[in-house]
Scaffold this motif. Structure first.
Motif, PDB file in Angstrom:
ATOM      1  N   PHE A 199       0.823  -1.213   0.000  1.00  0.00           N
ATOM      2  CA  PHE A 199       0.000   0.000   0.000  1.00  0.00           C
ATOM      3  C   PHE A 199       0.857   1.264   0.000  1.00  0.00           C
ATOM      4  O   PHE A 199       0.641   2.172  -0.819  1.00  0.00           O
ATOM      5  CB  PHE A 199      -0.932   0.024   1.206  1.00  0.00           C
ATOM      6  N   TYR A 200       1.825   1.326   0.903  1.00  0.00           N
ATOM      7  CA  TYR A 200       2.651   2.527   1.020  1.00  0.00           C
ATOM      8  C   TYR A 200       3.956   2.433   0.224  1.00  0.00           C
ATOM      9  O   TYR A 200       4.684   3.421   0.123  1.00  0.00           O
ATOM     10  CB  TYR A 200       2.963   2.814   2.492  1.00  0.00           C
ATOM     11  N   LYS A 237       5.838 -16.186  -8.248  1.00  0.00           N
ATOM     12  CA  LYS A 237       7.013 -15.796  -7.481  1.00  0.00           C
ATOM     13  C   LYS A 237       7.440 -14.359  -7.758  1.00  0.00           C
ATOM     14  O   LYS A 237       7.650 -13.964  -8.896  1.00  0.00           O
ATOM     15  CB  LYS A 237       8.178 -16.740  -7.803  1.00  0.00           C
ATOM     16  N   ILE A 238       7.539 -13.563  -6.697  1.00  0.00           N
ATOM     17  CA  ILE A 238       8.122 -12.229  -6.765  1.00  0.00           C
ATOM     18  C   ILE A 238       8.949 -12.028  -5.496  1.00  0.00           C
ATOM     19  O   ILE A 238       8.837 -12.805  -4.544  1.00  0.00           O
ATOM     20  CB  ILE A 238       7.053 -11.096  -6.861  1.00  0.00           C
ATOM     21  N   ARG A 239       9.773 -11.000  -5.473  1.00  0.00           N
ATOM     22  CA  ARG A 239      10.527 -10.665  -4.261  1.00  0.00           C
ATOM     23  C   ARG A 239       9.655  -9.785  -3.355  1.00  0.00           C
ATOM     24  O   ARG A 239       8.706  -9.161  -3.821  1.00  0.00           O
ATOM     25  CB  ARG A 239      11.804  -9.898  -4.603  1.00  0.00           C
ATOM     26  N   PHE A 240      10.024  -9.711  -2.076  1.00  0.00           N
ATOM     27  CA  PHE A 240       9.279  -8.831  -1.181  1.00  0.00           C
ATOM     28  C   PHE A 240       9.376  -7.389  -1.674  1.00  0.00           C
ATOM     29  O   PHE A 240       8.395  -6.634  -1.627  1.00  0.00           O
ATOM     30  CB  PHE A 240       9.817  -8.932   0.256  1.00  0.00           C
ATOM     31  N   HIS A 241      10.555  -6.985  -2.157  1.00  0.00           N
ATOM     32  CA  HIS A 241      10.739  -5.611  -2.639  1.00  0.00           C
ATOM     33  C   HIS A 241       9.838  -5.309  -3.833  1.00  0.00           C
ATOM     34  O   HIS A 241       9.548  -4.135  -4.109  1.00  0.00           O
ATOM     35  CB  HIS A 241      12.203  -5.373  -3.019  1.00  0.00           C
ATOM     36  N   ASP A 242       9.387  -6.358  -4.537  1.00  0.00           N
ATOM     37  CA  ASP A 242       8.507  -6.144  -5.685  1.00  0.00           C
ATOM     38  C   ASP A 242       7.126  -5.654  -5.273  1.00  0.00           C
ATOM     39  O   ASP A 242       6.354  -5.184  -6.127  1.00  0.00           O
ATOM     40  CB  ASP A 242       8.387  -7.426  -6.509  1.00  0.00           C
ATOM     41  N   LEU A 243       6.795  -5.741  -3.982  1.00  0.00           N
ATOM     42  CA  LEU A 243       5.542  -5.140  -3.508  1.00  0.00           C
ATOM     43  C   LEU A 243       5.612  -3.624  -3.689  1.00  0.00           C
ATOM     44  O   LEU A 243       4.593  -2.973  -3.960  1.00  0.00           O
ATOM     45  CB  LEU A 243       5.295  -5.489  -2.037  1.00  0.00           C
ATOM     46  N   ILE A 288       4.250   9.970  -7.532  1.00  0.00           N
ATOM     47  CA  ILE A 288       4.734   8.628  -7.196  1.00  0.00           C
ATOM     48  C   ILE A 288       6.146   8.722  -6.610  1.00  0.00           C
ATOM     49  O   ILE A 288       6.494   8.007  -5.674  1.00  0.00           O
ATOM     50  CB  ILE A 288       4.706   7.712  -8.433  1.00  0.00           C
ATOM     51  N   GLN A 289       6.961   9.603  -7.182  1.00  0.00           N
ATOM     52  CA  GLN A 289       8.310   9.833  -6.654  1.00  0.00           C
ATOM     53  C   GLN A 289       8.248  10.221  -5.174  1.00  0.00           C
ATOM     54  O   GLN A 289       8.995   9.691  -4.345  1.00  0.00           O
ATOM     55  CB  GLN A 289       9.003  10.950  -7.434  1.00  0.00           C
ATOM     56  N   GLU A 290       7.345  11.124  -4.848  1.00  0.00           N
ATOM     57  CA  GLU A 290       7.212  11.589  -3.464  1.00  0.00           C
ATOM     58  C   GLU A 290       6.650  10.500  -2.561  1.00  0.00           C
ATOM     59  O   GLU A 290       7.051  10.362  -1.405  1.00  0.00           O
ATOM     60  CB  GLU A 290       6.316  12.836  -3.442  1.00  0.00           C
ATOM     61  N   TRP A 291       5.728   9.700  -3.081  1.00  0.00           N
ATOM     62  CA  TRP A 291       5.116   8.620  -2.299  1.00  0.00           C
ATOM     63  C   TRP A 291       6.154   7.559  -1.932  1.00  0.00           C
ATOM     64  O   TRP A 291       6.211   7.087  -0.801  1.00  0.00           O
ATOM     65  CB  TRP A 291       3.977   8.005  -3.098  1.00  0.00           C
ATOM     66  N   LEU A 292       6.987   7.214  -2.914  1.00  0.00           N
ATOM     67  CA  LEU A 292       7.994   6.171  -2.704  1.00  0.00           C
ATOM     68  C   LEU A 292       9.253   6.693  -2.019  1.00  0.00           C
ATOM     69  O   LEU A 292      10.051   5.909  -1.498  1.00  0.00           O
ATOM     70  CB  LEU A 292       8.382   5.536  -4.043  1.00  0.00           C
ATOM     71  N   GLY A 293       9.451   8.011  -2.044  1.00  0.00           N
ATOM     72  CA  GLY A 293      10.636   8.573  -1.398  1.00  0.00           C
ATOM     73  C   GLY A 293      11.893   8.444  -2.225  1.00  0.00           C
ATOM     74  O   GLY A 293      12.983   8.274  -1.685  1.00  0.00           O
ATOM     75  N   GLN A 311      -3.454  13.423  13.851  1.00  0.00           N
ATOM     76  CA  GLN A 311      -3.351  14.080  12.544  1.00  0.00           C
ATOM     77  C   GLN A 311      -3.465  13.095  11.388  1.00  0.00           C
ATOM     78  O   GLN A 311      -3.498  13.495  10.228  1.00  0.00           O
ATOM     79  CB  GLN A 311      -2.006  14.818  12.453  1.00  0.00           C
ATOM     80  N   ASN A 312      -3.502  11.789  11.731  1.00  0.00           N
ATOM     81  CA  ASN A 312      -3.591  10.734  10.726  1.00  0.00           C
ATOM     82  C   ASN A 312      -2.444  10.794   9.714  1.00  0.00           C
ATOM     83  O   ASN A 312      -2.655  10.932   8.495  1.00  0.00           O
ATOM     84  CB  ASN A 312      -4.941  10.783   9.998  1.00  0.00           C
ATOM     85  N   THR A 313      -1.246  10.685  10.252  1.00  0.00           N
ATOM     86  CA  THR A 313      -0.051  10.659   9.402  1.00  0.00           C
ATOM     87  C   THR A 313       0.875   9.526   9.847  1.00  0.00           C
ATOM     88  O   THR A 313       0.830   9.072  10.990  1.00  0.00           O
ATOM     89  CB  THR A 313       0.734  11.981   9.480  1.00  0.00           C
ATOM     90  N   ILE A 314       1.698   9.089   8.905  1.00  0.00           N
ATOM     91  CA  ILE A 314       2.729   8.094   9.180  1.00  0.00           C
ATOM     92  C   ILE A 314       4.034   8.653   8.621  1.00  0.00           C
ATOM     93  O   ILE A 314       4.113   8.991   7.443  1.00  0.00           O
ATOM     94  CB  ILE A 314       2.367   6.730   8.554  1.00  0.00           C
TER      95      ILE A 314
END
Length: 334
Positions: free
Chosen positions: A151-152, A271-277, A295-300, A171-174
């Motif tokens: 999700f994140y 089969k996928i890697r965990f990082h593929d999530l 998307i850049q900002e979401w993924l960091g 504030q509903n933030t992570i």
């Protein structure tokens, strides 16, 4: 002190094998880099670089660009270009130190042609596959890591490093600001926890959507019940962390990586890697029309080009826009 004496002798004209120099350089650089980075240096130098050049018996002062190029060519027969690029970074940095300390007049690695980086295309699950995966992990130890990864788009280090202080239920933030990584050093697995992220841009604050608000409150309540049930047996060292097991032990990064493929196999998933999530997260955002910059900002990601280079081939919506724009300019089929 002993290592620096060796360098002083080398500068005075003593013969030093390039293999010995590389291992001595490890001691010099040790205090200047992070533990995971040093671990990667050690693994490359002691396992690959030094053994190869020790067999060749090449002296530091005699090392030529051709010698390094031949090393790269041989390594490309067994590993990917990205690994050889990593070896090059080690060799170049070490030789730069040698030049700086007047051990050699110039850096032969400057004249070497690095292999071209392999084009990376992340594997990913589509929406239906992810929904089925969410059902499969429900109630397991991997439930929360999988949800956060998909999700994140959080990295493994960010998931394991997530603390309760990062969650603002008002504030509903992570906020992603702490990481936990692991590396092998001297034959031992070393866990590194730090209040820094991969890059400055990786430190980010995301919305805590209602589902995760309730989910994390439930996880917190369960952890408090486990503390009471286990009493003194509960590990209180990691009370500030979110991803802990029933007795309070913080998840080990390698646990997630090793158990995820087993979970997929048990449930008949592709089969996928965990990082593929993380890649799955990005692909769904693109499919939903979210701009690449967001998307850049979401993924960091540290810069836009990183996001664009990885996911541009998935951005079909932009191609449809381009096709529509071109159609409007012509009377095709008229």
């Amino acid at each position: 002190m002993e290592e620096r004496r060796k360098y002083a002798n080398a500068k005075a004209g003593d013969d030093v094998l390039f293999a010995d120099f590389m291992e001595q350089w490890l001691e010099i650089v040790k205090s200047t880099v992070s533990i995971p980075t040093y671990s990667s240096y050690v693994n490359a130098v002691k396992s690959i670089i030094a053994p190869y050049f020790r067999k060749k018996k090449i002296l530091l002062r005699d090392l030529q660009a051709h010698d390094i190029q031949m090393f790269y060519q041989e390594q490309l027969q067994r590993v990917k270009a990205s690994s050889v690029i990593h070896y090059h970074a080690n060799i170049h940095k070490a030789l730069k130190y040698a030049v700086k300390n007047d051990m050699i007049p110039s850096n032969p690695a400057d004249k070497v042609e690095r292999p071209k980086q392999d084009k990376f295309y992340g594997n990913f699950y589509d929406r239906d596959e992810l929904n089925k995966l969410f059902e499969a992990v429900t109630g397991t130890k991997l439930e929360l890591p999988v949800l956060l990864g998909a999700f994140y788009g959080l990295r493994r280090s960010e998931i394991v490093g997530l603390k309760w202080s990062a969650i603002d239920f008002e504030q509903n933030t992570i906020t992603i600001s702490h990481t936990v990584t692991s590396c092998n050093l001297d034959g031992k697995c070393v866990i590194v926890a730090k209040d820094t992220t991969k890059t400055k841009s990786s430190r980010r604050t995301l919305p805590l959507v209602p589902y995760f608000h309730e989910k994390l409150l439930a996880v917190k309540a369960q952890q408090e019940r486990n503390q009471k049930l286990c009493g003194r047996s509960y590990n209180r060292e990691f009370l500030e962390y979110i991803c802990v097991d029933d007795i309070g032990d913080r998840f080990k990064p390698n646990y997630i990586t090793s158990q995820f493929p087993k979970l997929l196999e048990r449930n008949g998933f592709r089969k996928i890697r965990f990082h593929d999530l993380r890649h799955s997260c990005a692909s769904l955002l693109l499919a939903s029309g979210v701009p690449m910059k967001h998307i850049q900002e979401w993924l960091g990601h540290s810069d836009f080009s990183t996001t664009a280079n990885i996911y541009a081939h998935l951005d079909y919506s932009s191609k449809l826009t381009s096709a529509s724009a071109m159609e409007s300019n012509f009377h095709l089929g008229a």
